[in-house]
Write a protein that holds these residues in place. Structure first.
Motif, PDB file in Angstrom:
ATOM      1  N   VAL A 251       0.827  -1.203   0.000  1.00 57.33           N
ATOM      2  CA  VAL A 251       0.000   0.000   0.000  1.00 57.33           C
ATOM      3  C   VAL A 251       0.866   1.260   0.000  1.00 57.33           C
ATOM      4  CG1 VAL A 251      -1.725   1.314   1.288  1.00 57.33           C
ATOM      5  CG2 VAL A 251      -1.905  -1.174   1.129  1.00 57.33           C
ATOM      6  N   PHE A 252       1.818   1.309   0.914  1.00 56.90           N
ATOM      7  CA  PHE A 252       2.610   2.521   1.052  1.00 56.90           C
ATOM      8  C   PHE A 252       3.666   2.682  -0.035  1.00 56.90           C
ATOM      9  CE2 PHE A 252       1.246   1.969   5.608  1.00 56.90           C
ATOM     10  CZ  PHE A 252       0.356   3.029   5.585  1.00 56.90           C
ATOM     11  N   ALA A 253       3.929   1.604  -0.788  1.00 60.67           N
ATOM     12  CA  ALA A 253       4.816   1.722  -1.947  1.00 60.67           C
ATOM     13  C   ALA A 253       4.052   2.170  -3.184  1.00 60.67           C
ATOM     14  CB  ALA A 253       5.517   0.387  -2.217  1.00 60.67           C
ATOM     15  N   GLY A 254       2.763   2.471  -3.017  1.00 58.41           N
ATOM     16  CA  GLY A 254       1.981   2.975  -4.133  1.00 58.41           C
ATOM     17  C   GLY A 254       1.734   1.947  -5.223  1.00 58.41           C
ATOM     18  N   TRP A 255       1.727   0.673  -4.860  1.00 58.43           N
ATOM     19  CA  TRP A 255       1.486  -0.414  -5.811  1.00 58.43           C
ATOM     20  C   TRP A 255       2.521  -0.410  -6.940  1.00 58.43           C
ATOM     21  CZ3 TRP A 255      -2.144   2.373  -3.267  1.00 58.43           C
ATOM     22  CH2 TRP A 255      -3.024   1.644  -2.440  1.00 58.43           C
ATOM     23  N   LYS A 256       3.750  -0.008  -6.621  1.00 66.64           N
ATOM     24  CA  LYS A 256       4.835   0.037  -7.604  1.00 66.64           C
ATOM     25  C   LYS A 256       5.932  -0.942  -7.183  1.00 66.64           C
ATOM     26  CE  LYS A 256       3.924   4.911  -8.597  1.00 66.64           C
ATOM     27  NZ  LYS A 256       3.227   4.647  -9.863  1.00 66.64           N
ATOM     28  N   PRO A 257       6.341  -1.872  -8.062  1.00 67.70           N
ATOM     29  CA  PRO A 257       7.311  -2.908  -7.686  1.00 67.70           C
ATOM     30  C   PRO A 257       8.658  -2.365  -7.202  1.00 67.70           C
ATOM     31  CG  PRO A 257       6.192  -3.527  -9.708  1.00 67.70           C
ATOM     32  CD  PRO A 257       5.766  -2.126  -9.407  1.00 67.70           C
ATOM     33  N   VAL A 258       9.163  -1.311  -7.821  1.00 69.62           N
ATOM     34  CA  VAL A 258      10.484  -0.803  -7.439  1.00 69.62           C
ATOM     35  C   VAL A 258      10.454  -0.229  -6.027  1.00 69.62           C
ATOM     36  CG1 VAL A 258      12.288   0.874  -7.970  1.00 69.62           C
ATOM     37  CG2 VAL A 258      11.157  -0.356  -9.827  1.00 69.62           C
ATOM     38  N   ARG A 259       9.429   0.537  -5.720  1.00 66.59           N
ATOM     39  CA  ARG A 259       9.315   1.090  -4.376  1.00 66.59           C
ATOM     40  C   ARG A 259       9.020  -0.007  -3.356  1.00 66.59           C
ATOM     41  NH1 ARG A 259       5.637   6.371  -5.064  1.00 66.59           N
ATOM     42  NH2 ARG A 259       5.408   6.047  -2.827  1.00 66.59           N
ATOM     43  N   LEU A 260       8.336  -1.052  -3.781  1.00 68.30           N
ATOM     44  CA  LEU A 260       8.118  -2.207  -2.916  1.00 68.30           C
ATOM     45  C   LEU A 260       9.449  -2.842  -2.535  1.00 68.30           C
ATOM     46  CD1 LEU A 260       5.491  -4.988  -3.327  1.00 68.30           C
ATOM     47  CD2 LEU A 260       7.882  -5.619  -3.230  1.00 68.30           C
ATOM     48  N   LEU A 261      10.344  -2.958  -3.512  1.00 65.01           N
ATOM     49  CA  LEU A 261      11.672  -3.518  -3.251  1.00 65.01           C
ATOM     50  C   LEU A 261      12.418  -2.679  -2.219  1.00 65.01           C
ATOM     51  CD1 LEU A 261      13.903  -5.557  -4.067  1.00 65.01           C
ATOM     52  CD2 LEU A 261      14.566  -3.948  -5.852  1.00 65.01           C
ATOM     53  N   LEU A 262      12.351  -1.358  -2.361  1.00 66.05           N
ATOM     54  CA  LEU A 262      13.010  -0.472  -1.404  1.00 66.05           C
ATOM     55  C   LEU A 262      12.401  -0.623  -0.013  1.00 66.05           C
ATOM     56  CD1 LEU A 262      13.328   2.767  -3.594  1.00 66.05           C
ATOM     57  CD2 LEU A 262      15.111   1.096  -3.059  1.00 66.05           C
ATOM     58  N   GLY A 263      11.064  -0.770   0.048  1.00 62.21           N
ATOM     59  CA  GLY A 263      10.405  -0.949   1.339  1.00 62.21           C
ATOM     60  C   GLY A 263      10.817  -2.246   2.017  1.00 62.21           C
ATOM     61  N   ALA A 264      10.928  -3.318   1.234  1.00 56.45           N
ATOM     62  CA  ALA A 264      11.347  -4.608   1.797  1.00 56.45           C
ATOM     63  C   ALA A 264      12.776  -4.525   2.326  1.00 56.45           C
ATOM     64  CB  ALA A 264      11.237  -5.694   0.735  1.00 56.45           C
ATOM     65  N   TYR A 265      13.657  -3.864   1.588  1.00 57.35           N
ATOM     66  CA  TYR A 265      15.043  -3.719   2.041  1.00 57.35           C
ATOM     67  C   TYR A 265      15.140  -2.812   3.265  1.00 57.35           C
ATOM     68  CZ  TYR A 265      17.180  -6.265  -1.810  1.00 57.35           C
ATOM     69  OH  TYR A 265      17.578  -7.252  -2.666  1.00 57.35           O
ATOM     70  N   LEU A 266      14.267  -1.815   3.324  1.00 57.41           N
ATOM     71  CA  LEU A 266      14.247  -0.959   4.506  1.00 57.41           C
ATOM     72  C   LEU A 266      13.888  -1.769   5.742  1.00 57.41           C
ATOM     73  CD1 LEU A 266      14.171   1.792   5.980  1.00 57.41           C
ATOM     74  CD2 LEU A 266      11.786   1.992   5.267  1.00 57.41           C
ATOM     75  N   PHE A 267      12.829  -2.581   5.632  1.00 55.81           N
ATOM     76  CA  PHE A 267      12.427  -3.409   6.764  1.00 55.81           C
ATOM     77  C   PHE A 267      13.532  -4.400   7.125  1.00 55.81           C
ATOM     78  CE2 PHE A 267      10.528  -7.250   8.532  1.00 55.81           C
ATOM     79  CZ  PHE A 267       9.826  -6.729   9.605  1.00 55.81           C
ATOM     80  N   GLY A 268      14.102  -5.060   6.110  1.00 52.40           N
ATOM     81  CA  GLY A 268      15.182  -6.015   6.371  1.00 52.40           C
ATOM     82  C   GLY A 268      16.382  -5.358   7.013  1.00 52.40           C
ATOM     83  N   GLY A 269      16.720  -4.154   6.545  1.00 49.55           N
ATOM     84  CA  GLY A 269      17.874  -3.450   7.088  1.00 49.55           C
ATOM     85  C   GLY A 269      17.697  -3.079   8.541  1.00 49.55           C
ATOM     86  N   VAL A 270      16.530  -2.538   8.898  1.00 48.58           N
ATOM     87  CA  VAL A 270      16.293  -2.147  10.282  1.00 48.58           C
ATOM     88  C   VAL A 270      16.209  -3.386  11.174  1.00 48.58           C
ATOM     89  CG1 VAL A 270      14.755  -0.901  11.841  1.00 48.58           C
ATOM     90  CG2 VAL A 270      15.138  -0.045   9.541  1.00 48.58           C
ATOM     91  N   THR A 271      15.638  -4.475  10.643  1.00 49.05           N
ATOM     92  CA  THR A 271      15.573  -5.722  11.413  1.00 49.05           C
ATOM     93  C   THR A 271      16.962  -6.222  11.776  1.00 49.05           C
ATOM     94  OG1 THR A 271      13.508  -6.391  10.339  1.00 49.05           O
ATOM     95  CG2 THR A 271      14.796  -8.120  11.396  1.00 49.05           C
ATOM     96  N   VAL A 272      17.847  -6.269  10.782  1.00 50.35           N
ATOM     97  CA  VAL A 272      19.211  -6.743  11.019  1.00 50.35           C
ATOM     98  C   VAL A 272      19.971  -5.780  11.926  1.00 50.35           C
ATOM     99  CG1 VAL A 272      21.424  -7.203   9.897  1.00 50.35           C
ATOM    100  CG2 VAL A 272      19.302  -8.026   8.862  1.00 50.35           C
ATOM    101  N   LEU A 273      19.769  -4.489  11.732  1.00 54.81           N
ATOM    102  CA  LEU A 273      20.470  -3.499  12.549  1.00 54.81           C
ATOM    103  C   LEU A 273      20.094  -3.617  14.022  1.00 54.81           C
ATOM    104  CD1 LEU A 273      22.346  -1.063  12.748  1.00 54.81           C
ATOM    105  CD2 LEU A 273      20.358   0.405  12.275  1.00 54.81           C
ATOM    106  N   GLN A 274      18.787  -3.785  14.286  1.00 54.38           N
ATOM    107  CA  GLN A 274      18.389  -3.872  15.700  1.00 54.38           C
ATOM    108  C   GLN A 274      18.929  -5.138  16.350  1.00 54.38           C
ATOM    109  OE1 GLN A 274      15.957  -5.896  17.332  1.00 54.38           O
ATOM    110  NE2 GLN A 274      15.071  -7.034  15.608  1.00 54.38           N
TER     111      GLN A 274
END
Length: 304
Positions: free
Chosen positions: A234-257
């Motif tokens: 939803v928040f990636a605006g139904w766009k695959p590229v922004r979805l990829l960035l969102g997934a990496y953002l979540f993965g990055g913060v998960t690993v960082l914490q």
């Protein structure tokens, strides 16, 4: 706190692994929603995929067959959703929530005898030459094959929606199903195929957790990953590229914490554990600018 214990190369490499299950589930849900269907059962399909993946991999001794079984399990659950919403015209929101609850219960039943099981190893794939590049090689080119399958799926969905006639038809169905029907397109068939694809992707995402990332079966092991996948779509605006960035953002913060916990950061563990969810939602809310498909969540009946 000892920050020297955090290896930035391993941190970035782990980011790609942590993002993969979210990415797989989210790209499938993106296709479903671009077809005009809102399936809130992603969490249920993911946890069912995790259980089916463990069962198939453990009993066959082949991790690839585990992923195939997980995709089949996710598709089976999504087919139930498709029948209820597309033929019996049940409410999509209520049916999706029921699907999640059903998936959680079904996976607990299926996986109760596999709590102590360990799946066959799923080896990393060293890409010749590229994996030997300093810094970049260990980060991007030394992962298990499913990491690259996820990236290929994202690229394939982007190309499919943007350049293919079938992608244009699917988008048309999602934008205005009445107009698409009037032009002769089989709205229900298109939506069922999209739902099945979304179920298979969610199953793969769940299996990645139980076969690669953990790897073991634990009841409720997806821990809300399906809901994050829904939010990212939803928040990636139904766009695959922004979805990829969102997934990496979540993965990055998960690993960082996780690394900050290991380094002894003087912040309660509970706050660190919730940080990936908060950071992902906040950033994607700020960046979101996409418009939802016009027929998203609306019931279609050909006789109207």
């Amino acid at each position: 706190m000892d920050l020297s214990a955090i290896n930035p190369i391993l941190l970035l490499a782990s980011l790609m692994v942590a993002a993969t299950p979210i990415m797989l589930a989210a790209i499938g849900e993106l296709v479903v929603e671009r077809a005009g269907v809102l399936n809130l059962g992603v969490e249920g399909m993911m946890i069912t995929g995790a259980a089916c993946g463990m069962i198939f991999a453990y009993n066959t001794g082949n991790a690839w067959l585990g992923f195939a079984g997980a995709a089949a399990g996710g598709m089976a659950l999504s087919f139930l959703f498709a029948i209820l919403t597309q033929y019996f015209l049940s409410n999509q929101v209520a049916t999706g929530l029921a699907l999640t609850l059903f998936g959680l219960g079904l996976s607990a039943l299926l996986g109760q005898n596999y709590a102590e099981a360990r799946p066959p190893a799923f080896p990393k794939m060293d890409i010749p030459i590229l994996s030997d590049i300093p810094v970049l090689g260990p980060i991007a080119f030394n992962h298990d094959p499913m990491v690259y399958v996820g990236l290929i799926l994202v690229a394939g969905v982007w190309a499919f929606l943007k350049f293919s006639r079938a992608g244009l038809v699917l988008r048309a169905v999602g934008e205005n199903h009445e107009a698409a029907h009037a032009l002769g397109y089989h709205v229900i068939r298109i939506r069922i195929l999209a739902i099945l694809f979304g179920g298979a992707c969610a199953g793969l995402g769940g299996a990645y957790i139980s076969l690669v990332r953990v790897p073991q079966w634990t009841e409720g092991m997806t821990a809300g990953a399906g809901w994050i996948a829904l939010a990212i779509v939803v928040f990636a605006g139904w766009k695959p590229v922004r979805l990829l960035l969102g997934a990496y953002l979540f993965g990055g913060v998960t690993v960082l914490q996780l690394n900050l916990q290991a380094a002894g950061l003087a912040i309660p563990v509970e706050y660190l554990s919730m940080s990936p969810y908060i950071a992902t939602i906040l950033v994607l809310v700020i960046l979101s600018a996409g418009r939802a498909p016009g027929s998203l969540g609306k019931t279609f009946h050909a006789s109207r």
